[in-house]
Every structure is written in structure tokens, then in C-alpha cells.
Write a protein that holds these residues in place. Sequence first.
Motif, PDB file in Angstrom:
ATOM      1  N   GLN A  48       2.133  -1.314 -13.692  1.00  0.00           N
ATOM      2  CA  GLN A  48       1.465  -1.704 -12.456  1.00  0.00           C
ATOM      3  C   GLN A  48       2.375  -2.494 -11.520  1.00  0.00           C
ATOM      4  OE1 GLN A  48       1.116  -2.808 -15.416  1.00  0.00           O
ATOM      5  NE2 GLN A  48       0.721  -4.974 -15.560  1.00  0.00           N
ATOM      6  N   ILE A  77       8.027   9.793  -3.893  1.00  0.00           N
ATOM      7  CA  ILE A  77       7.759   9.796  -5.334  1.00  0.00           C
ATOM      8  C   ILE A  77       7.669  11.213  -5.908  1.00  0.00           C
ATOM      9  CG2 ILE A  77       6.586   7.578  -5.227  1.00  0.00           C
ATOM     10  CD1 ILE A  77       3.940   9.063  -5.457  1.00  0.00           C
ATOM     11  N   THR A  99       0.829  -1.208   0.000  1.00  0.00           N
ATOM     12  CA  THR A  99       0.000   0.000   0.000  1.00  0.00           C
ATOM     13  C   THR A  99       0.866   1.262   0.000  1.00  0.00           C
ATOM     14  OG1 THR A  99      -0.141  -0.105   2.423  1.00  0.00           O
ATOM     15  CG2 THR A  99      -1.928  -1.132   1.160  1.00  0.00           C
ATOM     16  N   ASP A 100       2.148   1.095   0.274  1.00  0.00           N
ATOM     17  CA  ASP A 100       3.083   2.226   0.286  1.00  0.00           C
ATOM     18  C   ASP A 100       3.488   2.549  -1.142  1.00  0.00           C
ATOM     19  OD1 ASP A 100       5.370   3.934   0.614  1.00  0.00           O
ATOM     20  OD2 ASP A 100       5.525   3.192   2.667  1.00  0.00           O
ATOM     21  N   GLU A 101       3.374   3.813  -1.533  1.00  0.00           N
ATOM     22  CA  GLU A 101       3.717   4.226  -2.901  1.00  0.00           C
ATOM     23  C   GLU A 101       5.180   4.003  -3.234  1.00  0.00           C
ATOM     24  OE1 GLU A 101       2.418   8.317  -3.025  1.00  0.00           O
ATOM     25  OE2 GLU A 101       0.540   7.754  -4.023  1.00  0.00           O
ATOM     26  N   ILE A 123       6.543   5.700 -14.779  1.00  0.00           N
ATOM     27  CA  ILE A 123       6.066   4.615 -13.938  1.00  0.00           C
ATOM     28  C   ILE A 123       6.012   3.320 -14.753  1.00  0.00           C
ATOM     29  CG2 ILE A 123       3.612   4.990 -14.412  1.00  0.00           C
ATOM     30  CD1 ILE A 123       3.128   4.376 -11.420  1.00  0.00           C
ATOM     31  N   GLN A 141       5.045  -3.448  -8.533  1.00  0.00           N
ATOM     32  CA  GLN A 141       5.526  -3.001  -7.228  1.00  0.00           C
ATOM     33  C   GLN A 141       6.473  -4.059  -6.682  1.00  0.00           C
ATOM     34  OE1 GLN A 141       1.205  -2.412  -5.919  1.00  0.00           O
ATOM     35  NE2 GLN A 141       2.254  -0.913  -4.636  1.00  0.00           N
ATOM     36  N   THR A 163       6.341   1.232  -5.664  1.00  0.00           N
ATOM     37  CA  THR A 163       6.141   1.361  -7.110  1.00  0.00           C
ATOM     38  C   THR A 163       7.473   1.354  -7.845  1.00  0.00           C
ATOM     39  OG1 THR A 163       4.143   2.676  -6.770  1.00  0.00           O
ATOM     40  CG2 THR A 163       5.173   2.805  -8.930  1.00  0.00           C
ATOM     41  N   TRP A 176       9.781   2.245 -11.151  1.00  0.00           N
ATOM     42  CA  TRP A 176       9.891   3.248 -12.206  1.00  0.00           C
ATOM     43  C   TRP A 176      10.979   2.820 -13.173  1.00  0.00           C
ATOM     44  CZ3 TRP A 176       6.884   7.843 -11.851  1.00  0.00           C
ATOM     45  CH2 TRP A 176       6.160   7.968 -10.651  1.00  0.00           C
ATOM     46  N   GLN A 236      13.400   2.517  -7.566  1.00  0.00           N
ATOM     47  CA  GLN A 236      12.307   2.851  -6.652  1.00  0.00           C
ATOM     48  C   GLN A 236      12.706   4.058  -5.835  1.00  0.00           C
ATOM     49  OE1 GLN A 236      11.973  -1.671  -5.682  1.00  0.00           O
ATOM     50  NE2 GLN A 236      10.130  -0.754  -4.806  1.00  0.00           N
TER      51      GLN A 236
END
Length: 221
Positions: free
Chosen positions: A152, A140, A120-122, A149, A154, A125, A127, A136
Motif C-alpha cells: 500500500q 503502470i 491520487t495518481d497511480e 506492487i 506511495q 505507487t 513497486w 516507480q
Amino acid sequence: MKQAYQWSNSYSSGQGLLEVIVAIGIITASTVTTVALIINTMIVSNISQQQIIAINLAREGVEIIRGIRDTNWLQVDAGILSARWNAGLAHEDNKDYTAIPTFSKDDGKWSVDFAADGFTDEATTLWIDNNGFYNQFQDISLVPNTYSILKQYQRLLTILPICRDSSNNEEIATEGQNCDNFRNPGDFIQVGVEVHSDVQWTEHGKIHTTQLVDTLFDWKT
């Protein structure tokens, strides 16, 4: 004879029409099945491609930790007094083990940031930059404009201490623990880490996860 001939001809025409209808039905069913198979194959192929990317990203996560350990060994060999084989592989309180790997182009080194707690932590994600390099970022808002990005994907690392006592009994610490939590404090020392590299992605509205687990020991020092 004339009536019999006409009846026979009518029967033959009806039979021919029925055969045409049956043939069309068979062809239609076959076409639908073939199209469905092609679509299903394309979907499976696409998912397989996503899985390959995810597995490679997970493998990279493990190799980053291995690289940090090996770099620490070089510093120990160089006689740097503050050097430790597991430097940077644990939070300062030695009880927080979920993290993200992040690369600094300033010094060309990977490091581990323990601020991330879950997908749930951005910061989990992924890149990708103009050269196809994955990275990462904990914040962000500071992502360079050379990165975009990576759809999808992570990635989250969990780096658990492997603890061993004088009798060679081993325990793996979990979140909120360290080697002092086992039996008599000070009896266990950290001899390695168990690395969990998890990659999560979304495909066709479904969440998929792949995980690689490896154990890295301090067999050199």
C-alpha cells in the motif's frame, strides 16, 4: 454443639466458593488485560515496522535528488556546455514541482518525472522487483513482470526552487511560481531546492503519511 458445627462448616464452604469465584474473576480479568496488551503491542509493532519502511523510502527520495544534483556537478566539471546543476530537477515550464523518481535499468540512472500531481495518481505507487529494488513508473501498464506492487505504499516528491537576490534575501517558490515571481524579474536566481519526500501507506484501514524535508544548495558552482 452439632448444629453449631454444621453451621460453621456450611459457612466455611460458602466462603471457599466465594473465594474461588473472586479468584477466577481476577485471573480472567488479568488474562483479558494481558491478551489485550499483547494484541496492542503487536499492532504497534506492526505499525512501527511500516513506519520504518516509510521513513527509509522517504529518505531514499531525498537522496535520489541529491544524487542527480551531484551528477550534474560532475558534468559541469567535465566541461559539458549544456550541463546545469539543477538539470532534471524542474519541469520544463519551471512551475510544476510535484514528481516521482523513476529508475531506468537501461542506463542505470535515476530521473524525475513531473507528471504526477498527488497521491491520487497511480504513478506514486511503489513497486518492488525480485531483488528487493524499489521503483516507480509513470505508466503502470509498462511495469515489467519482474516487479510486484509494494502493498500500500506511495511516494511523492515536491522539489521547490530556493531563490536568492543580490542582497542574499531568499524566497522559496511554490507550485505555479518560479524565481522570476519575486520582486523584479531577473533579480532572483535559483541557488538550491527544498525537497519534500512524502510517503503514504494504509494500515488497519487508516491512512498514514511520513515526510522528510531537506534543502540542497548549489554551493559548488
